[in-house]
Scaffold this motif. Sequence first.
Motif, PDB file in Angstrom:
ATOM      1  N   GLY A  57       5.945 -16.546 -24.712  1.00  0.00           N
ATOM      2  CA  GLY A  57       4.782 -17.604 -24.400  1.00  0.00           C
ATOM      3  C   GLY A  57       5.057 -17.843 -22.780  1.00  0.00           C
ATOM      4  O   GLY A  57       4.056 -18.110 -22.161  1.00  0.00           O
ATOM      5  N   GLN A  86       1.911 -16.234 -38.080  1.00  0.00           N
ATOM      6  CA  GLN A  86       1.123 -17.403 -37.329  1.00  0.00           C
ATOM      7  C   GLN A  86       1.722 -17.448 -35.839  1.00  0.00           C
ATOM      8  O   GLN A  86       0.911 -17.690 -34.980  1.00  0.00           O
ATOM      9  N   ALA A  87       2.835 -17.215 -35.701  1.00  0.00           N
ATOM     10  CA  ALA A  87       3.587 -17.173 -33.900  1.00  0.00           C
ATOM     11  C   ALA A  87       2.418 -16.197 -33.131  1.00  0.00           C
ATOM     12  O   ALA A  87       2.220 -16.442 -32.145  1.00  0.00           O
ATOM     13  N   THR A  90      -1.017 -17.177 -32.594  1.00  0.00           N
ATOM     14  CA  THR A  90      -0.836 -18.188 -31.534  1.00  0.00           C
ATOM     15  C   THR A  90      -0.818 -17.807 -30.102  1.00  0.00           C
ATOM     16  O   THR A  90      -1.429 -17.904 -29.292  1.00  0.00           O
ATOM     17  N   CYS A  93      -3.863 -16.283 -29.179  1.00  0.00           N
ATOM     18  CA  CYS A  93      -5.094 -17.102 -28.585  1.00  0.00           C
ATOM     19  C   CYS A  93      -4.558 -17.480 -27.140  1.00  0.00           C
ATOM     20  O   CYS A  93      -5.641 -17.828 -26.258  1.00  0.00           O
ATOM     21  N   LEU A  94      -3.400 -17.630 -27.081  1.00  0.00           N
ATOM     22  CA  LEU A  94      -3.105 -18.110 -25.431  1.00  0.00           C
ATOM     23  C   LEU A  94      -3.102 -16.893 -24.555  1.00  0.00           C
ATOM     24  O   LEU A  94      -3.394 -17.323 -23.344  1.00  0.00           O
ATOM     25  N   ASP A 160      -5.474 -20.745 -36.868  1.00  0.00           N
ATOM     26  CA  ASP A 160      -5.831 -20.420 -35.478  1.00  0.00           C
ATOM     27  C   ASP A 160      -5.763 -18.890 -35.112  1.00  0.00           C
ATOM     28  O   ASP A 160      -4.514 -18.563 -34.830  1.00  0.00           O
TER      29      ASP A 160
END
Length: 341
Positions: A57, A86-87, A90, A93-94, A160
Amino acid sequence: MLRFGYKASSEQFAPQHLVDLAVLAEDSGFDSVFVSDHLQPWRHDGGHAPAALPWLGAVAARTTRVNLGTSVLTPTFRYHPGVIAQAFATLGCLAPGRIILGVGSGESMNEAPLGLHWPDGKERFARLKEALQVITALWEGERVTYTGDYYNLDKATIYDLPQTRVPLYVAASGPAATRLAGRMGDGFICTSGKGPELYTDTLLPALADGAAKADKTLDDLDLMIEVKVSFDPDHDRAMHDTRFWGALALSSDEKTGVEDPVEMQRLADALPVERTASRFIVSNDPDEHVQRIWDYVDMGFRHLVFHAPGPDQERFLTSYEHDILPRLRARATAEGIDLAP
């Protein structure tokens, strides 16, 4: 399409320094950055083990172009595969279109220290296969219920999701897991430094066989290999740099059951430098270095992720930017191989 990546050595460098190196790799013209996800490093003194998920991230926030992924993460013990689904959704999406989830069946040094049972290879393979099914189901459906031998889902949803599905790469070193990579993966990960017949006679045929079972060919997969290189104008320095990674040269018998970085370090440090260098392409001649790398391109690999063992990674990245990557790109152009844009 031929791509060149940088292996960010999480086992060797502190988290913030490693982020800076990933940014420099993008600036130096690399196409991708991959990181391992270890609980413990290969050695105690000077070793590091930042968690891959927050690190990715941080790098995604400071880069704009390079693909980012794990080589590899184990979604079967420390993590529930649903948490990994899930991670990485995410992360997708970022950093849209830039995230890759690379997975493998794991190593005991990452799981046993937490008190987790370390099973035999048959169970590890079955867990990995089931984990891939869980991750894929969560990325493709809503209110997913799944009952397996190791994992269960009860009306689970990842809320998401990125607009483009995160590619799933599978690492393997034997034929069964390689067939699984061909059948269920978007890409395949392996490491260099072994006999060429392992790749040409065992792994790539198994990958093609697995792909065929899913109505795919090798052209539909990203064939990635982590190429271990030690390049420096000073040949003695290039040889000596491999000592930090001496554990890679230990045989399976020598390191089986060793889960303590202190003991792994002791075994590795007892090796002569000629042996620690045996897993690396060691060279001070750019043309010779490129020729030895090109052997893997000739085998069919199209995503070369370079792992350099030395402490001065800035020196490595600069030398590759000026001396190696241009030669590799020129050769690809001469042979009619498309390059990453």
